[in-house]
Design an enzyme around this catalytic site. Structure first.
Site, PDB file in Angstrom:
ATOM      1  N   ASP A 213      39.031  49.201  39.831  1.00  0.00           N
ATOM      2  CA  ASP A 213      39.343  50.007  41.123  1.00  0.00           C
ATOM      3  C   ASP A 213      38.175  50.303  41.856  1.00  0.00           C
ATOM      4  O   ASP A 213      37.122  50.738  41.466  1.00  0.00           O
ATOM      5  CB  ASP A 213      40.271  51.415  40.628  1.00  0.00           C
ATOM      6  CG  ASP A 213      40.821  52.073  41.800  1.00  0.00           C
ATOM      7  OD1 ASP A 213      41.767  51.693  42.072  1.00  0.00           O
ATOM      8  OD2 ASP A 213      40.136  52.713  42.471  1.00  0.00           O
ATOM      9  N   ASP A 230      38.968  45.787  54.564  1.00  0.00           N
ATOM     10  CA  ASP A 230      39.350  44.266  54.423  1.00  0.00           C
ATOM     11  C   ASP A 230      38.180  43.437  53.866  1.00  0.00           C
ATOM     12  O   ASP A 230      38.266  42.472  53.089  1.00  0.00           O
ATOM     13  CB  ASP A 230      39.921  43.637  55.604  1.00  0.00           C
ATOM     14  CG  ASP A 230      41.357  44.218  55.787  1.00  0.00           C
ATOM     15  OD1 ASP A 230      41.794  45.197  54.901  1.00  0.00           O
ATOM     16  OD2 ASP A 230      41.834  44.030  56.815  1.00  0.00           O
ATOM     17  N   GLU A 256      43.204  48.951  46.417  1.00  0.00           N
ATOM     18  CA  GLU A 256      42.067  48.495  46.008  1.00  0.00           C
ATOM     19  C   GLU A 256      42.078  48.214  44.499  1.00  0.00           C
ATOM     20  O   GLU A 256      40.840  48.307  43.836  1.00  0.00           O
ATOM     21  CB  GLU A 256      40.839  49.566  46.349  1.00  0.00           C
ATOM     22  CG  GLU A 256      41.185  51.109  45.824  1.00  0.00           C
ATOM     23  CD  GLU A 256      41.973  52.010  46.554  1.00  0.00           C
ATOM     24  OE1 GLU A 256      41.768  53.091  46.511  1.00  0.00           O
ATOM     25  OE2 GLU A 256      43.117  51.628  47.382  1.00  0.00           O
TER      26      GLU A 256
END
Length: 360
Positions: A213, A230, A256
């Site tokens: 993560d 992005d 994420e």
């Protein structure tokens, strides 16, 4: 206007923008291969009629395959998989209808277009051939142009089949691919993991799940906008892909959060591989809107080595997820291995769902 600065924001990877990623990624911009030449097989025990058919089709851009018996035709079909079969109804070892029935019984993904030749004009013979699986019938002696016309019908049919197959494959690929990163999506990873976990449980080889993560990813979106977020996601996906072997898989679970599956590797090997990912990301810098960005990620690991009769895939995923959030609580940018019985996230954390969410 912001001055150049360095911000610690969580895991990151490859492209400078999503547009560049789409241009470079073969997954996101699939290119269709040039269609192969059509293959036509002629099966007739008569050398004269084999030559007549070959002559009738000689002007067409075909790859020709010729068989003199029905059984030879079956063997050559299995070897070359022709698109169109021009088949004599009566052959000494295997009749045309018998040939058709054997092909249909194979339940092939794509069947050939079969044109049956016969010297008989009775309707019963025609009906028998069509019922057996032939697509068309031509009576001997035939006019070259009639045979060509019927073969062209077969070509149109096969071309439509090819187009449908290509589009179906593309749709299947898109359904299993994350649009932004080009990585396998949650469904693709879970399908792959289920198959591998079953094999690992049966044969006793190691199976590891790594949850990753990006740290403080929300601040990237808040400060620099979603285009920067992005770019960070795409950058991290490139790191994962570059370090993923053929016996492993990496994918985006959502937002994420990413997942990696390692097999046939011991605990120390997995830790070494994950540390490589962590350090590569930590050492990476990239610029966006005049600012230099840094990113880190946290990782949670859980798995089995040897027999795992009491463990399930869902249990291991939950353990890896709990280890990930333990890493978050202990300072981020670190790796945690799940302890025995660790299957729940620490209190006060929540699941990551959807794109660009979470304070982690």
């Amino acid at each position: 206007m912001l001055e150049a600065e360095t911000i610690n924001i969580g895991t990151a990877m490859a492209f400078a923008s999503s547009r560049k990623m789409r241009e470079e990624s073969p997954t996101m911009a699939p290119r269709l291969a040039a269609p192969a030449r059509f293959k036509v097989m002629i099966a007739d025990d008569s050398p004269v009629y084999r030559k007549i058919v070959e002559h009738a089709l000689c002007a067409m851009p075909f790859d020709m395959i010729v068989a003199s018996t029905g059984r030879q035709a079956l063997q050559l079909f299995a070897e070359h998989r022709p698109d169109i079969v021009i088949l004599d109804r009566i052959m000494p070892d295997l009749t045309g209808p018998e040939f058709c029935r054997k092909l249909r019984s194979m339940r092939l993904k794509l069947m050939p277009y079969i044109v049956m030749l016969t010297g008989s004009t009775d309707k019963e013979s025609v009906v028998e051939g069509l019922d057996a699986g032939a697509d068309d019938y031509v009576t001997k002696p035939f006019h070259d142009q009639e045979l060509l016309a019927r073969v062209r019908v077969g070509l149109r049919t096969k071309e439509l089949q090819r187009q449908i197959e290509v589009k179906n494959n593309l749709l299947e690929q898109l359904a299993l691919t994350d649009e932004l990163t080009g990585l396998p999506n949650r469904r693709a990873v879970q399908d792959w993991a289920a198959r591998e976990f079953e094999s690992a449980s049966r044969h006793g080889f190691p199976f590891w799940v790594v949850m990753a993560d990006l740290d403080r990813f929300k601040s990237v979106n808040d400060v620099f906008g979603h285009a920067a977020g992005d770019a960070v996601l795409s950058k991290f996906s490139r790191i994962l892909k570059n370090n993923c072997r053929s016996s492993e898989i990496c994918g985006r679970f959502g937002g994420e959060e990413f997942v990696l599956i390692y097999t046939h590797s011991d605990r120390e090997g997995v830790l070494t591989a994950v540390e490589r990912l962590r350090s590569q990301l930590e050492e990476s810098t990239f610029a966006f809107s005049g600012c230099e960005l840094r990113a880190t990620a946290s990782f949670g690991i859980a798995g089995i080595e040897g027999s795992a009769a009491s463990r399930t895939l869902e249990d291991i995923l939950a353990s890896a997820d709990a280890a990930l959030y333990s890493a978050k609580r202990r300072g981020r940018n670190r790796i945690e291995v799940a302890k025995a019985g660790m299957t729940q996230r620490p209190q006060g954390t929540s699941s990551v769902t959807g794109a660009n969410v979470g304070q982690h």
